[in-house]
Design a protein around this motif. Sequence first.
Motif, PDB file in Angstrom:
ATOM      1  N   VAL A  83      40.925  48.880  42.395  1.00  0.00           N
ATOM      2  CA  VAL A  83      40.497  47.520  42.718  1.00  0.00           C
ATOM      3  C   VAL A  83      39.006  47.560  43.054  1.00  0.00           C
ATOM      4  O   VAL A  83      38.576  48.345  43.901  1.00  0.00           O
ATOM      5  CB  VAL A  83      41.301  46.963  43.925  1.00  0.00           C
ATOM      6  CG1 VAL A  83      40.832  45.567  44.272  1.00  0.00           C
ATOM      7  CG2 VAL A  83      42.790  46.982  43.632  1.00  0.00           C
ATOM      8  N   ALA A  84      38.230  46.713  42.391  1.00  0.00           N
ATOM      9  CA  ALA A  84      36.794  46.617  42.676  1.00  0.00           C
ATOM     10  C   ALA A  84      36.583  46.045  44.067  1.00  0.00           C
ATOM     11  O   ALA A  84      37.365  45.217  44.548  1.00  0.00           O
ATOM     12  CB  ALA A  84      36.121  45.721  41.637  1.00  0.00           C
ATOM     13  N   LEU A  85      35.521  46.503  44.733  1.00  0.00           N
ATOM     14  CA  LEU A  85      35.255  46.058  46.102  1.00  0.00           C
ATOM     15  C   LEU A  85      35.050  44.554  46.200  1.00  0.00           C
ATOM     16  O   LEU A  85      35.438  43.928  47.184  1.00  0.00           O
ATOM     17  CB  LEU A  85      34.035  46.785  46.656  1.00  0.00           C
ATOM     18  CG  LEU A  85      34.189  48.288  46.796  1.00  0.00           C
ATOM     19  CD1 LEU A  85      32.904  48.896  47.320  1.00  0.00           C
ATOM     20  CD2 LEU A  85      35.343  48.639  47.689  1.00  0.00           C
ATOM     21  N   ASP A  86      34.455  43.959  45.185  1.00  0.00           N
ATOM     22  CA  ASP A  86      34.196  42.518  45.251  1.00  0.00           C
ATOM     23  C   ASP A  86      35.470  41.685  45.101  1.00  0.00           C
ATOM     24  O   ASP A  86      35.451  40.483  45.303  1.00  0.00           O
ATOM     25  CB  ASP A  86      33.137  42.094  44.230  1.00  0.00           C
ATOM     26  CG  ASP A  86      33.512  42.413  42.795  1.00  0.00           C
ATOM     27  OD1 ASP A  86      34.548  43.051  42.560  1.00  0.00           O
ATOM     28  OD2 ASP A  86      32.740  42.020  41.904  1.00  0.00           O
ATOM     29  N   GLU A  87      36.596  42.332  44.783  1.00  0.00           N
ATOM     30  CA  GLU A  87      37.877  41.626  44.721  1.00  0.00           C
ATOM     31  C   GLU A  87      38.548  41.537  46.096  1.00  0.00           C
ATOM     32  O   GLU A  87      39.534  40.825  46.258  1.00  0.00           O
ATOM     33  CB  GLU A  87      38.836  42.334  43.763  1.00  0.00           C
ATOM     34  CG  GLU A  87      38.429  42.266  42.306  1.00  0.00           C
ATOM     35  CD  GLU A  87      39.433  42.970  41.412  1.00  0.00           C
ATOM     36  OE1 GLU A  87      40.653  42.821  41.649  1.00  0.00           O
ATOM     37  OE2 GLU A  87      39.007  43.661  40.486  1.00  0.00           O
ATOM     38  N   LEU A  88      38.027  42.279  47.086  1.00  0.00           N
ATOM     39  CA  LEU A  88      38.625  42.307  48.417  1.00  0.00           C
ATOM     40  C   LEU A  88      37.865  41.400  49.382  1.00  0.00           C
ATOM     41  O   LEU A  88      36.645  41.367  49.378  1.00  0.00           O
ATOM     42  CB  LEU A  88      38.606  43.728  48.979  1.00  0.00           C
ATOM     43  CG  LEU A  88      39.389  44.787  48.222  1.00  0.00           C
ATOM     44  CD1 LEU A  88      39.141  46.152  48.836  1.00  0.00           C
ATOM     45  CD2 LEU A  88      40.867  44.472  48.209  1.00  0.00           C
ATOM     46  N   THR A  89      38.596  40.690  50.221  1.00  0.00           N
ATOM     47  CA  THR A  89      37.963  39.907  51.289  1.00  0.00           C
ATOM     48  C   THR A  89      37.445  40.879  52.344  1.00  0.00           C
ATOM     49  O   THR A  89      37.830  42.054  52.367  1.00  0.00           O
ATOM     50  CB  THR A  89      38.984  38.952  51.943  1.00  0.00           C
ATOM     51  OG1 THR A  89      39.984  39.746  52.583  1.00  0.00           O
ATOM     52  CG2 THR A  89      39.612  38.009  50.917  1.00  0.00           C
ATOM     53  N   ASP A  90      36.593  40.407  53.235  1.00  0.00           N
ATOM     54  CA  ASP A  90      36.083  41.261  54.315  1.00  0.00           C
ATOM     55  C   ASP A  90      37.221  41.802  55.181  1.00  0.00           C
ATOM     56  O   ASP A  90      37.200  42.953  55.606  1.00  0.00           O
ATOM     57  CB  ASP A  90      35.082  40.500  55.183  1.00  0.00           C
ATOM     58  CG  ASP A  90      33.765  40.260  54.462  1.00  0.00           C
ATOM     59  OD1 ASP A  90      33.488  40.965  53.469  1.00  0.00           O
ATOM     60  OD2 ASP A  90      33.022  39.364  54.895  1.00  0.00           O
ATOM     61  N   THR A  91      38.235  40.986  55.421  1.00  0.00           N
ATOM     62  CA  THR A  91      39.387  41.416  56.219  1.00  0.00           C
ATOM     63  C   THR A  91      40.128  42.548  55.532  1.00  0.00           C
ATOM     64  O   THR A  91      40.479  43.547  56.163  1.00  0.00           O
ATOM     65  CB  THR A  91      40.339  40.225  56.471  1.00  0.00           C
ATOM     66  OG1 THR A  91      39.618  39.183  57.114  1.00  0.00           O
ATOM     67  CG2 THR A  91      41.528  40.639  57.304  1.00  0.00           C
ATOM     68  N   LEU A  92      40.364  42.418  54.225  1.00  0.00           N
ATOM     69  CA  LEU A  92      41.055  43.472  53.480  1.00  0.00           C
ATOM     70  C   LEU A  92      40.212  44.740  53.397  1.00  0.00           C
ATOM     71  O   LEU A  92      40.744  45.848  53.462  1.00  0.00           O
ATOM     72  CB  LEU A  92      41.440  42.995  52.085  1.00  0.00           C
ATOM     73  CG  LEU A  92      42.599  42.005  52.028  1.00  0.00           C
ATOM     74  CD1 LEU A  92      42.811  41.512  50.603  1.00  0.00           C
ATOM     75  CD2 LEU A  92      43.865  42.637  52.571  1.00  0.00           C
TER      76      LEU A  92
END
Length: 83
Positions: A58-67
Amino acid sequence: ILGSGMSTKMWDIVVDHAKSCKIGGQMYVYYCNPDRAMGVLFNVVGELLSVLLKGRLVALDELTDTLKAFYLLPFFCFSAFQY
């Protein structure tokens, strides 16, 4: 290795130099569980590239700050394996 007296400016210079070097495609993964379904991928200079969740990259930009906080904070205490 570099001593305890390194200033922030000196660290910035070292990091900038490391980022300018040709590093190749070698990657390392840190796993958080024995089945290796979750982990984080780094390049040789420690730059975070992506997250491995349930066997899927999973690319980092696909994750919210919380995730990002939930998945990345636990990885500071696990072993590294070459990927």
